[in-house]
Design a protein around this motif. Structure first.
Motif, PDB file in Angstrom:
ATOM      1  N   VAL A   9     -18.357   2.488 -42.901  1.00  0.00           N
ATOM      2  CA  VAL A   9     -17.323   2.028 -44.004  1.00  0.00           C
ATOM      3  C   VAL A   9     -16.310   2.621 -43.887  1.00  0.00           C
ATOM      4  O   VAL A   9     -16.333   4.048 -43.839  1.00  0.00           O
ATOM      5  N   ILE A  10     -14.983   2.135 -44.003  1.00  0.00           N
ATOM      6  CA  ILE A  10     -13.968   2.583 -44.232  1.00  0.00           C
ATOM      7  C   ILE A  10     -13.121   2.296 -45.435  1.00  0.00           C
ATOM      8  O   ILE A  10     -13.112   1.048 -45.765  1.00  0.00           O
ATOM      9  N   THR A  11     -12.622   3.384 -46.162  1.00  0.00           N
ATOM     10  CA  THR A  11     -11.675   3.096 -47.174  1.00  0.00           C
ATOM     11  C   THR A  11     -10.669   3.829 -47.464  1.00  0.00           C
ATOM     12  O   THR A  11     -10.590   5.182 -46.588  1.00  0.00           O
ATOM     13  N   ARG A  17      -3.861  10.030 -50.729  1.00  0.00           N
ATOM     14  CA  ARG A  17      -3.423  10.048 -49.268  1.00  0.00           C
ATOM     15  C   ARG A  17      -4.530  10.599 -48.468  1.00  0.00           C
ATOM     16  O   ARG A  17      -4.563  11.433 -47.578  1.00  0.00           O
ATOM     17  N   GLU A  18      -5.972   9.950 -48.791  1.00  0.00           N
ATOM     18  CA  GLU A  18      -7.060  10.343 -48.182  1.00  0.00           C
ATOM     19  C   GLU A  18      -7.712   9.137 -47.137  1.00  0.00           C
ATOM     20  O   GLU A  18      -7.642   7.843 -48.032  1.00  0.00           O
ATOM     21  N   LEU A  19      -8.132   9.160 -46.134  1.00  0.00           N
ATOM     22  CA  LEU A  19      -8.721   8.287 -45.396  1.00  0.00           C
ATOM     23  C   LEU A  19     -10.219   8.720 -45.478  1.00  0.00           C
ATOM     24  O   LEU A  19     -10.700   9.863 -45.255  1.00  0.00           O
ATOM     25  N   HIS A  20     -11.294   7.847 -46.023  1.00  0.00           N
ATOM     26  CA  HIS A  20     -12.665   7.892 -46.101  1.00  0.00           C
ATOM     27  C   HIS A  20     -13.478   7.000 -45.409  1.00  0.00           C
ATOM     28  O   HIS A  20     -13.150   5.975 -45.266  1.00  0.00           O
ATOM     29  N   PHE A  21     -14.315   7.704 -44.855  1.00  0.00           N
ATOM     30  CA  PHE A  21     -15.414   7.039 -44.096  1.00  0.00           C
ATOM     31  C   PHE A  21     -16.780   7.466 -44.136  1.00  0.00           C
ATOM     32  O   PHE A  21     -16.875   8.588 -44.186  1.00  0.00           O
ATOM     33  N   PHE A  37     -10.541   2.604 -33.570  1.00  0.00           N
ATOM     34  CA  PHE A  37      -9.371   1.859 -33.528  1.00  0.00           C
ATOM     35  C   PHE A  37      -9.263   1.296 -35.174  1.00  0.00           C
ATOM     36  O   PHE A  37      -8.100   1.361 -35.649  1.00  0.00           O
ATOM     37  N   GLU A  38     -10.307   0.712 -35.450  1.00  0.00           N
ATOM     38  CA  GLU A  38     -10.341   0.341 -36.923  1.00  0.00           C
ATOM     39  C   GLU A  38     -10.157   1.606 -37.826  1.00  0.00           C
ATOM     40  O   GLU A  38      -9.326   1.187 -38.823  1.00  0.00           O
ATOM     41  N   LEU A  39     -10.425   2.661 -37.640  1.00  0.00           N
ATOM     42  CA  LEU A  39     -10.092   4.075 -38.410  1.00  0.00           C
ATOM     43  C   LEU A  39      -8.571   4.016 -38.410  1.00  0.00           C
ATOM     44  O   LEU A  39      -7.780   4.354 -39.444  1.00  0.00           O
ATOM     45  N   ASN A  58     -18.398  11.225 -44.247  1.00  0.00           N
ATOM     46  CA  ASN A  58     -19.617  11.235 -44.646  1.00  0.00           C
ATOM     47  C   ASN A  58     -20.577  10.997 -43.335  1.00  0.00           C
ATOM     48  O   ASN A  58     -20.618   9.682 -42.756  1.00  0.00           O
ATOM     49  N   LEU A  59     -20.937  12.074 -42.949  1.00  0.00           N
ATOM     50  CA  LEU A  59     -21.967  11.942 -41.559  1.00  0.00           C
ATOM     51  C   LEU A  59     -23.484  12.127 -41.848  1.00  0.00           C
ATOM     52  O   LEU A  59     -24.090  12.492 -40.934  1.00  0.00           O
TER      53      LEU A  59
END
Length: 127
Positions: A9-11, A17-21, A37-39, A58-59
């Motif tokens: 999941v990517i948001t 200014r944060e990329l969350h996944f 690529f999607e990230l 989140n791993l």
């Protein structure tokens, strides 16, 4: 972990200014390249502004990857830093994943956390 099937999941948090996944499972190299690529596409709005941004991954459900897939992740991290990624917070990785990320993230500003609240606080320290 119920399955080794790849999940993600990517948001974006525009305000901070944060990329969350969140990512889980075991990935083939081709599947990981597709995810990365999607990230990158999700990060493009930040990169277009030529301003710094951070990432929170989140791993919890991620497993150690083969060498080629881990190298693709490292290449993505290096590309991110060249395009404005300043910090990367990793949340709850299993022990072996943490060891792998320490290796592939050597020299980058990466920290490990048990929860997302602490991770976000660290990402925003310099904001």
């Amino acid at each position: 972990m119920a399955s080794l099937a790849p999940t993600h999941v990517i948001t974006r948090d525009e305000r901070h200014r944060e990329l969350h996944f969140a990512i889980g499972g075991f990935w083939t190299l081709d599947a990981m390249k597709g995810f990365l690529f999607e990230l990158g596409e999700a990060a493009k709005p930040f990169m277009r502004e030529h301003a710094p941004f951070t990432a929170l991954g989140n791993l919890r459900e991620f497993v150690p990857q083969d060498r080629a897939t881990a190298d693709a992740i490292r290449d993505s991290l290096l590309a991110g830093t060249k395009n404005g990624l300043q910090r990367f917070a990793v949340v709850s990785p299993p022990a072996l994943v943490k060891m792998q990320y320490r290796r592939i993230g050597a020299g980058l500003d990466i920290e490990f956390f048990d929860d997302e609240v602490s991770a976000r606080a660290w990402l925003r320290e310099q904001s």
